[in-house]
Design a protein around this motif. Structure first.
Motif, PDB file in Angstrom:
ATOM      1  N   UNK A 107       0.587  -1.212   0.066  1.00 36.61           N
ATOM      2  CA  UNK A 107       0.131  -0.048   0.153  1.00 36.61           C
ATOM      3  C   UNK A 107       1.101   0.943  -0.025  1.00 36.61           C
ATOM      4  N   UNK A 108       1.922   1.411   0.923  1.00 37.40           N
ATOM      5  CA  UNK A 108       2.871   2.333   0.733  1.00 37.40           C
ATOM      6  C   UNK A 108       3.619   2.534  -0.520  1.00 37.40           C
ATOM      7  N   UNK A 109       3.739   1.385  -1.179  1.00 39.98           N
ATOM      8  CA  UNK A 109       4.469   1.524  -2.449  1.00 39.98           C
ATOM      9  C   UNK A 109       3.495   1.958  -3.433  1.00 39.98           C
ATOM     10  N   UNK A 110       2.142   1.930  -3.403  1.00 39.39           N
ATOM     11  CA  UNK A 110       1.281   2.498  -4.352  1.00 39.39           C
ATOM     12  C   UNK A 110       0.901   3.908  -4.026  1.00 39.39           C
ATOM     13  N   UNK A 111       1.455   4.583  -3.078  1.00 40.61           N
ATOM     14  CA  UNK A 111       1.350   5.928  -3.085  1.00 40.61           C
ATOM     15  C   UNK A 111       2.030   6.703  -4.133  1.00 40.61           C
ATOM     16  N   UNK A 112       1.473   7.852  -4.381  1.00 38.75           N
ATOM     17  CA  UNK A 112       2.442   8.448  -5.444  1.00 38.75           C
ATOM     18  C   UNK A 112       3.719   8.874  -4.652  1.00 38.75           C
ATOM     19  N   UNK A 113       4.763   9.117  -5.797  1.00 37.33           N
ATOM     20  CA  UNK A 113       6.156   9.162  -5.083  1.00 37.33           C
ATOM     21  C   UNK A 113       6.349  10.152  -4.034  1.00 37.33           C
ATOM     22  N   UNK A 114       5.810  11.346  -4.408  1.00 43.49           N
ATOM     23  CA  UNK A 114       6.033  12.568  -3.575  1.00 43.49           C
ATOM     24  C   UNK A 114       5.476  12.369  -2.200  1.00 43.49           C
ATOM     25  N   UNK A 115       4.402  11.551  -2.036  1.00 42.86           N
ATOM     26  CA  UNK A 115       3.659  11.402  -0.820  1.00 42.86           C
ATOM     27  C   UNK A 115       4.370  10.379  -0.107  1.00 42.86           C
ATOM     28  N   UNK A 116       4.788   9.095  -0.923  1.00 41.62           N
ATOM     29  CA  UNK A 116       5.639   8.059  -0.236  1.00 41.62           C
ATOM     30  C   UNK A 116       6.822   8.707   0.136  1.00 41.62           C
ATOM     31  N   UNK A 117       7.442   9.639  -0.507  1.00 39.76           N
ATOM     32  CA  UNK A 117       8.758  10.076   0.322  1.00 39.76           C
ATOM     33  C   UNK A 117       8.483  10.613   1.596  1.00 39.76           C
ATOM     34  N   UNK A 118       7.424  11.730   1.741  1.00 39.23           N
ATOM     35  CA  UNK A 118       7.221  12.102   3.042  1.00 39.23           C
ATOM     36  C   UNK A 118       6.898  11.055   4.035  1.00 39.23           C
ATOM     37  N   UNK A 119       5.742  10.155   3.757  1.00 35.50           N
ATOM     38  CA  UNK A 119       5.468   9.021   4.706  1.00 35.50           C
ATOM     39  C   UNK A 119       6.788   8.163   5.253  1.00 35.50           C
TER      40      UNK A 119
END
Length: 185
Positions: A107-119
């Motif tokens: 699920x984390x991997x499916x997040x958009x790149x910019x959002x995933x980076x922040x998370x």
């Protein structure tokens, strides 16, 4: 601190960030290796906030890697479309049981790149929002917004999975689809 000590101190943080951004162990190892090569080629002894600086380099390397991968996949797709004879691979059977941590990682991997980076910077590397903002080179409010959106998107996926489970459906974590079990048909 010498190069070996630097590597031993930060290797796990860099690898973990790479793994969660790229979601592939070998790619994460390769990018992690590239990060340390980049660091050792620079004047890293004069850096005041080492972890922040190192995480910025790590995130940038991961984003560049993902960009290259996306471009390569687009080229492959174009080549596939232009190839006159297409053959379909057989469809694999769905995996019924996947560990919960793998589901969350997906699920984390499916997040958009910019959002995933922040998370990942905030929760996997336990950095403050201001440190994450510095690494990503964006305003603090932008990081707060991305973290909030990421949590909201993950919560939505969690609620959908729980809702499908309560309806008596099996949830295939590997594909993110609900499947009615054969005993319920």
């Amino acid at each position: 601190m010498n190069e070996k000590e630097l590597f031993e101190k930060y290797n796990k943080d860099v690898y973990r960030t790479c793994y969660y951004m790229l979601h592939h162990a070998q790619d994460a190892e390769d990018v992690c290796h590239d990060v340390f090569i980049t660091v050792f080629r620079q004047d890293w002894q004069k850096v005041e906030y080492m972890k922040t600086w190192l995480m910025r380099i790590t995130v940038n390397h991961c984003l560049n890697f993902l960009k290259r991968e996306r471009t390569a996949k687009q080229r492959e797709k174009k080549q596939f479309i232009l190839t006159p004879q297409r053959t379909a691979d057989p469809v694999d059977t769905l995996i019924e049981h996947v560990e919960e941590s793998e589901v969350w990682a997906q699920w984390v991997h499916e997040l958009p790149e910019k959002i995933r980076s922040a998370i990942l910077l905030r929760y996997m590397n336990e950095l403050s929002l201001s440190e994450a903002a510095e690494i990503l080179e964006v305003p603090l409010g932008t990081v707060k917004s991305r973290v909030y959106k990421g949590i909201r998107l993950l919560r939505k996926k969690w609620d959908q999975a729980r809702k499908q489970h309560q309806k008596g459906e099996m949830y295939s974590e590997a594909y993110g689809k609900s499947v009615v079990s054969s005993s319920e048909k």
